[in-house]
Enzyme design. Structure first.
Site, PDB file in Angstrom:
ATOM      1  N   LYS A 133     -16.353   2.357  36.666  1.00  0.00           N
ATOM      2  CA  LYS A 133     -16.474   2.613  35.223  1.00  0.00           C
ATOM      3  C   LYS A 133     -17.767   1.963  34.748  1.00  0.00           C
ATOM      4  O   LYS A 133     -17.964   0.763  34.912  1.00  0.00           O
ATOM      5  CB  LYS A 133     -15.296   2.012  34.460  1.00  0.00           C
ATOM      6  CG  LYS A 133     -14.050   2.874  34.495  1.00  0.00           C
ATOM      7  CD  LYS A 133     -13.049   2.355  33.476  1.00  0.00           C
ATOM      8  CE  LYS A 133     -11.764   3.158  33.518  1.00  0.00           C
ATOM      9  NZ  LYS A 133     -10.758   2.636  32.571  1.00  0.00           N
ATOM     10  N   GLU A 175      -7.744 -12.146  34.282  1.00  0.00           N
ATOM     11  CA  GLU A 175      -7.674 -10.883  35.025  1.00  0.00           C
ATOM     12  C   GLU A 175      -7.045 -11.108  36.406  1.00  0.00           C
ATOM     13  O   GLU A 175      -6.312 -10.258  36.910  1.00  0.00           O
ATOM     14  CB  GLU A 175      -9.062 -10.243  35.161  1.00  0.00           C
ATOM     15  CG  GLU A 175      -9.804 -10.005  33.849  1.00  0.00           C
ATOM     16  CD  GLU A 175      -9.233  -8.880  32.976  1.00  0.00           C
ATOM     17  OE1 GLU A 175      -8.312  -8.165  33.401  1.00  0.00           O
ATOM     18  OE2 GLU A 175      -9.718  -8.731  31.826  1.00  0.00           O
ATOM     19  N   LYS A 216      -7.364  -3.551  43.056  1.00  0.00           N
ATOM     20  CA  LYS A 216      -8.121  -2.634  42.214  1.00  0.00           C
ATOM     21  C   LYS A 216      -8.500  -1.392  43.028  1.00  0.00           C
ATOM     22  O   LYS A 216      -8.399  -0.261  42.544  1.00  0.00           O
ATOM     23  CB  LYS A 216      -9.366  -3.314  41.633  1.00  0.00           C
ATOM     24  CG  LYS A 216     -10.156  -2.357  40.752  1.00  0.00           C
ATOM     25  CD  LYS A 216     -10.557  -2.890  39.425  1.00  0.00           C
ATOM     26  CE  LYS A 216     -11.145  -1.785  38.560  1.00  0.00           C
ATOM     27  NZ  LYS A 216     -11.956  -2.258  37.450  1.00  0.00           N
ATOM     28  N   HIS A 244      -7.056  -5.980  23.076  1.00  0.00           N
ATOM     29  CA  HIS A 244      -8.077  -5.244  22.329  1.00  0.00           C
ATOM     30  C   HIS A 244      -7.854  -5.381  20.824  1.00  0.00           C
ATOM     31  O   HIS A 244      -8.794  -5.506  20.053  1.00  0.00           O
ATOM     32  CB  HIS A 244      -8.087  -3.763  22.734  1.00  0.00           C
ATOM     33  CG  HIS A 244      -8.624  -3.555  24.117  1.00  0.00           C
ATOM     34  ND1 HIS A 244      -8.203  -2.519  24.938  1.00  0.00           N
ATOM     35  CD2 HIS A 244      -9.528  -4.254  24.832  1.00  0.00           C
ATOM     36  CE1 HIS A 244      -8.840  -2.604  26.089  1.00  0.00           C
ATOM     37  NE2 HIS A 244      -9.649  -3.642  26.053  1.00  0.00           N
TER      38      HIS A 244
HETATM   39  N1  LIG Z   1     -16.299  -1.498  34.222  1.00  0.00           N
HETATM   40  C1  LIG Z   1     -15.113  -2.041  34.198  1.00  0.00           C
HETATM   41  O1  LIG Z   1     -14.202  -1.595  34.884  1.00  0.00           O
HETATM   42  C2  LIG Z   1     -14.881  -3.242  33.346  1.00  0.00           C
HETATM   43  C3  LIG Z   1     -13.712  -3.983  33.499  1.00  0.00           C
HETATM   44  C4  LIG Z   1     -13.551  -5.145  32.735  1.00  0.00           C
HETATM   45  C5  LIG Z   1     -14.532  -5.506  31.828  1.00  0.00           C
HETATM   46  N2  LIG Z   1     -15.653  -4.747  31.703  1.00  0.00           N
HETATM   47  C6  LIG Z   1     -16.728  -5.142  30.777  1.00  0.00           C
HETATM   48  O2  LIG Z   1     -17.260  -6.367  31.243  1.00  0.00           O
HETATM   49  C7  LIG Z   1     -17.853  -7.063  30.156  1.00  0.00           C
HETATM   50  C8  LIG Z   1     -17.463  -8.508  30.227  1.00  0.00           C
HETATM   51  O3  LIG Z   1     -17.922  -9.034  31.441  1.00  0.00           O
HETATM   52  P1  LIG Z   1     -18.160 -10.605  31.632  1.00  0.00           P
HETATM   53  O4  LIG Z   1     -16.967 -11.329  31.194  1.00  0.00           O
HETATM   54  O5  LIG Z   1     -18.644 -10.791  33.015  1.00  0.00           O
HETATM   55  O6  LIG Z   1     -19.265 -10.923  30.528  1.00  0.00           O
HETATM   56  P2  LIG Z   1     -20.843 -11.137  30.566  1.00  0.00           P
HETATM   57  O7  LIG Z   1     -21.513 -10.195  31.483  1.00  0.00           O
HETATM   58  O8  LIG Z   1     -21.283 -11.149  29.156  1.00  0.00           O
HETATM   59  O9  LIG Z   1     -20.982 -12.601  31.159  1.00  0.00           O
HETATM   60  C9  LIG Z   1     -20.465 -13.697  30.449  1.00  0.00           C
HETATM   61  C10 LIG Z   1     -21.531 -14.776  30.205  1.00  0.00           C
HETATM   62  O10 LIG Z   1     -21.782 -15.470  31.423  1.00  0.00           O
HETATM   63  C11 LIG Z   1     -23.184 -15.467  31.709  1.00  0.00           C
HETATM   64  N3  LIG Z   1     -23.297 -15.509  33.170  1.00  0.00           N
HETATM   65  C12 LIG Z   1     -23.024 -14.514  34.036  1.00  0.00           C
HETATM   66  N4  LIG Z   1     -23.085 -14.963  35.286  1.00  0.00           N
HETATM   67  C13 LIG Z   1     -23.441 -16.269  35.221  1.00  0.00           C
HETATM   68  C14 LIG Z   1     -23.643 -17.273  36.202  1.00  0.00           C
HETATM   69  N5  LIG Z   1     -23.442 -17.047  37.513  1.00  0.00           N
HETATM   70  N6  LIG Z   1     -24.008 -18.501  35.769  1.00  0.00           N
HETATM   71  C15 LIG Z   1     -24.166 -18.766  34.447  1.00  0.00           C
HETATM   72  N7  LIG Z   1     -23.940 -17.868  33.475  1.00  0.00           N
HETATM   73  C16 LIG Z   1     -23.587 -16.626  33.872  1.00  0.00           C
HETATM   74  C17 LIG Z   1     -23.684 -14.228  31.048  1.00  0.00           C
HETATM   75  O11 LIG Z   1     -25.066 -14.293  30.809  1.00  0.00           O
HETATM   76  C18 LIG Z   1     -22.869 -14.216  29.758  1.00  0.00           C
HETATM   77  O12 LIG Z   1     -23.432 -15.107  28.849  1.00  0.00           O
HETATM   78  C19 LIG Z   1     -17.387  -6.341  28.901  1.00  0.00           C
HETATM   79  O13 LIG Z   1     -18.451  -5.594  28.373  1.00  0.00           O
HETATM   80  C20 LIG Z   1     -16.286  -5.413  29.384  1.00  0.00           C
HETATM   81  O14 LIG Z   1     -16.197  -4.241  28.619  1.00  0.00           O
HETATM   82  C21 LIG Z   1     -15.836  -3.626  32.435  1.00  0.00           C
END
Ligand SMILES: NC(=O)c1ccc[n+]([C@@H]2O[C@H](COP(=O)([O-])OP(=O)(O)OC[C@H]3O[C@@H](n4cnc5c(N)ncnc54)[C@H](O)[C@@H]3O)[C@@H](O)[C@H]2O)c1
Length: 368
Positions: A133, A175, A216, A244
């Site tokens: 996705k 998750e 998954k 949500h």
């Molecule tokens: N495609 C899918 O199936 C799916 C499933 C679940 C969520 N999502 C999407 O994922 C997003 C959320 O993802 P997330 O929680 O990873 O958020 P994100 O990508 O915003 O990361 C969270 C924070 O951590 C920081 N960060 C990332 N890796 C780091 C690291 N190794 N060290 C330090 N900082 C780091 C990022 O810069 C950000 O500030 C949402 O947009 C959601 O819609 C998509």
């Protein structure tokens, strides 16, 4: 030890590597990413440190706002300026925001080029980097534009998590717990039995991530584009209809997604108990199951109700009518009916379409 599993999707099948350290990570990329010309590496300001040398580097602002048309256009323009052709590859180095955006950029540049996922958050490792996705947000709502576009490979290395803020690690754990609750009682029990909670360097973390990816992959294999009318990919949304609504009403960014999911999982457990009490066929959820779910979610510092503090601060006050409205607008609503994922038992989830709205309202009251 390097572990490998495969997401089986016919000609779109791809491997997921789980790599114990930086050396194994570098080796896996060199050996398994089919990169003949310099790649386009997309990252954010927090993951730029992991982008490596060579190729076209596109570093974007960290945060959900980056998942936008404006940033998508910026990526495409830069790639075109650098004359990236159809043989070009994108590598997404970041959390779910970068993975979703870079994946959608790959799906749409020159009608689709290959891309690789290098997830750097726990959430991205167990969830967003697997399953294809991809997409961006509109001001009308999250993830409203996107495509199913599978990566060519996923490279997971827990060393990335060393720099991840603890609050983000906990959000990812929501998750992880979700997978145990919806699909795998043994995984749930394993998490409960851990003497030390999981952390980036916990010896059991790679195995747990692997199990989540397996689950998954199995679910996605059976329902790649979420078209199943019952169960299927929708089961991965356990707790998410509640989450949500919470994110929407509190204002995006108030609760991290995983924090809202923490509350949503306990609410889904309570809903499952109520459906059991109604005498629904198949439902055998117990109070002990609800308590176990709540304890596990709380163990990772996640909120379990709307009353809990949020990152050490008093929580926002959320209006129940607004929460009900937000749920009705959720994109999982089909033909005007609220659709929920509930558990017949801890470890076995099903979709239920005919839940009484009054019951849901009562649940919100109980959690407020
Ligand atoms: N495609 C899918 O199936 C799916 C499933 C679940 C969520 N999502 C999407 O994922 C997003 C959320 O993802 P997330 O929680 O990873 O958020 P994100 O990508 O915003 O990361 C969270 C924070 O951590 C920081 N960060 C990332 N890796 C780091 C690291 N190794 N060290 C330090 N900082 C780091 C990022 O810069 C950000 O500030 C949402 O947009 C959601 O819609 C998509």
């Amino acid at each position: 030890m390097t572990e490998k599993l495969t997401v089986e999707l016919g000609e779109r099948s791809y491997p997921i590597f789980i790599l114990p350290d930086w050396d194994a990570y570098a080796e896996a990329i060199a050996e398994h990413a089919e990169i003949t010309s310099p790649p386009t590496v997309i990252c954010d300001t927090n993951t730029g440190q992991y982008a490596g040398d060579g190729g076209l580097l596109i570093e974007l602002d960290a945060g959900e706002k980056t998942k936008s048309f404006a940033q998508l256009e910026k990526i495409h323009e830069e790639m075109a300026l650098h004359r990236i052709d159809r043989g070009g590859k994108i590598i997404a180095v970041g959390g779910g925001v970068i993975g979703d955006l870079a994946g959608f950029a790959a799906a749409t540049y020159l009608r689709g080029i290959d891309f690789y996922q290098v997830p750097t958050t726990l959430l991205a490792m167990v969830d967003s980097s697997v399953g294809g996705k991809t997409g961006i947000n509109l001001s009308a709502g999250k993830n409203l534009v996107g495509a199913f576009w599978q990566p060519k490979a996923v490279f997971i290395c827990t060393e990335f998590l060393k720099t991840l803020p603890p609050r983000e690690f906990s959000a990812g754990m929501a998750e992880v717990i979700k997978y145990g609750m919806l699909y795998d009682r043994a995984l749930f029990d394993q998490l409960v039995a851990l003497e030390q909670p999981l952390s980036w360097d916990h010896p059991e973390l790679p195995g747990v991530i692997r199990r989540c990816c397996e689950i998954k992959a199995e679910v996605v294999k059976a329902d790649e584009k979420e078209t199943a009318t019952n169960g299927g990919r929708a089961l991965l949304n356990l707790g998410h209809t509640f989450a949500h609504a919470i994110e929407n009403v509190a204002g995006y960014g108030t609760y991290l997604h995983g924090e809202a999911v923490g509350i949503g999982l306990v609410m889904a457990a309570e809903l499952s108990l109520k459906l059991t009490a109604e005498g629904r066929a198949g439902f055998q959820f117990t109070q002990a199951d609800v308590d176990a779910a709540r304890e596990l979610v709380a163990r990772y510092g996640l909120p379990t109700s709307l009353k809990d503090t949020l990152d050490g601060n008093p929580p926002p006050k959320l209006d129940i009518d607004a929460l009900m409205d937000a749920m009705r607008r959720d994109k999982k609503v089909r033909a005007g009916k609220l659709r929920f994922v509930a558990m017949e038992t801890l470890g076995t989830a099903v979709t239920v379409d005919d839940v009484d709205e009054a019951l849901i309202e009562k649940l919100w009251q109980q959690f407020s």
